[in-house]
Design a protein around this motif. Sequence first.
Motif, PDB file in Angstrom:
ATOM      1  N   ASP A  44      -2.024  -6.595   5.303  1.00  0.00           N
ATOM      2  CA  ASP A  44      -1.511  -4.969   4.776  1.00  0.00           C
ATOM      3  C   ASP A  44      -2.050  -4.489   5.308  1.00  0.00           C
ATOM      4  OD1 ASP A  44      -0.553  -6.904   1.981  1.00  0.00           O
ATOM      5  OD2 ASP A  44      -2.484  -5.362   0.692  1.00  0.00           O
ATOM      6  N   GLY A  47       0.502  -3.972   8.316  1.00  0.00           N
ATOM      7  CA  GLY A  47       1.629  -3.362   7.948  1.00  0.00           C
ATOM      8  C   GLY A  47       1.647  -2.380   8.101  1.00  0.00           C
ATOM      9  N   GLN A  48       1.013  -2.203   6.992  1.00  0.00           N
ATOM     10  CA  GLN A  48       1.369  -0.400   6.852  1.00  0.00           C
ATOM     11  C   GLN A  48       1.066   0.594   8.348  1.00  0.00           C
ATOM     12  OE1 GLN A  48      -2.175   0.868   4.546  1.00  0.00           O
ATOM     13  NE2 GLN A  48      -1.089  -0.485   2.016  1.00  0.00           N
ATOM     14  N   ASN A  51       4.437   0.712   9.980  1.00  0.00           N
ATOM     15  CA  ASN A  51       5.437   1.826   9.064  1.00  0.00           C
ATOM     16  C   ASN A  51       4.943   3.570   9.628  1.00  0.00           C
ATOM     17  OD1 ASN A  51       6.137  -1.017   8.849  1.00  0.00           O
ATOM     18  ND2 ASN A  51       5.173  -0.398   6.474  1.00  0.00           N
ATOM     19  N   ALA A 127       2.193   1.599   0.248  1.00  0.00           N
ATOM     20  CA  ALA A 127       1.350   1.805   1.227  1.00  0.00           C
ATOM     21  C   ALA A 127       0.315   0.960  -0.246  1.00  0.00           C
ATOM     22  CB  ALA A 127       0.797   2.194   1.960  1.00  0.00           C
TER      23      ALA A 127
END
Lengths: 250, 167
Positions: A44, A47-48, A51, A127
């Motif tokens: 996670d 991935g954040q 971005n 998020a």
Amino acid sequence: MTPLFTYLCRLGDDRLILGHRLSEWAGHGPILEEDIALSNIALDLLGQANNFLHLAGQVEGQGRDEDALAFWRTDVEFQNTRLVELPIGDFGFTMARQFLFDAYSVHLLDALTRSSHAELAALATRALKEDRYHLRHSAEWLVRLGDGTEESHGRIARGLEECWRFTGELFAADAVDEELLNGGVAADLAVVQDRWLETVQEVLGRATLEVPAGDQGPPPNVRRSNHTEHLGHLLSVMQITARSHPGASW
Amino acid sequence: MTPTVPITIDQAWEALRGVPDPEVPALSVVDLGIIRTIEATAGGIRVDVTPTYSGCPALDVIEREIGRALQTAGAEQVEVRRVFTPAWSTDMMTDTGRRRLKAYGIAPPGPVVAEPLVSLGPTVRNVACPFCDSPDTELRSEFGATACKSLYSCHSCHQPFEHFKAF
């Protein structure tokens, strides 16, 4: 470098570096479920970071994408706080840090969902859902370890003590924060800090743990580009594949 | 002369019903609820996709497969955009998707319930066993094989199973 670029790198780098640290637990978790949980949380966070750094690259407009920012900057260019780069230590230290960061991140991202910058607000909304879940997980471990055996209580208390002097840095606003706060883009770190402390006090109370008494730091001369010696070692591992095979894809 | 939109929007939706989620192949990307809009553009067709989780490793594959499926269906130029607003939620999953998930052995998500910003302690969810429908189940771990699932076990038929989290 515009303040917005720097701000987005701070958001991305904290998550990139902490995600990398958590990924070091893969295959080493105390139980299988926790091994999987830590890897999920790491994913996670990566991935954040992806971005936020993608948006940073767009804002910068120099053709750097998220990979260029992650793999081709040097340690002094990284904007993460020192808390997230510290080695994983034992499970008590890892969970203490994770809880302190998760609580910070939930209140920070919650404020950013109301940012005047629409894309930043959208990424924060995405998020935040994930980080609320992370916080529930780490808070649960704090209670289990704190209100557990003498050994587990001692270890989680020691982890909190070791992290504490790095927590002030999370809320140390500088010119970047101030300029973006005026435009309604950034979060007010003073407000985030108050809410963070409330969450910390509540969970530590349930966990029969004391809020550490020491100074939260940072020393007056420390800025975001200052790092411990640990970041360079981490980057050497994280960046070696990209740097050994420039432009490779798979 | 080649028509500007070789396939209709309806045909595009139909084509995407054939694109499986690589992590949960029982579901199509339409069932999963990640396709926000499909629009005709000057040169072809544009699809807006919302990621499920920030770190979903399947997203690149999904975007590629969407492009491939639409091209196979006759679209000339396909643009797949990643959009973050509105943030994806399991409430966007279709009823067909929920039925397929259960038939696949994964307990489908219930409705997303609003919770306070900081909600501590495990969430109590009523999750029925996808195999025997018993409500007598127990959460074993908040995290499963992928970020979108948690692990349960059933006290009635003693099967371990995965639950797609309401999120």
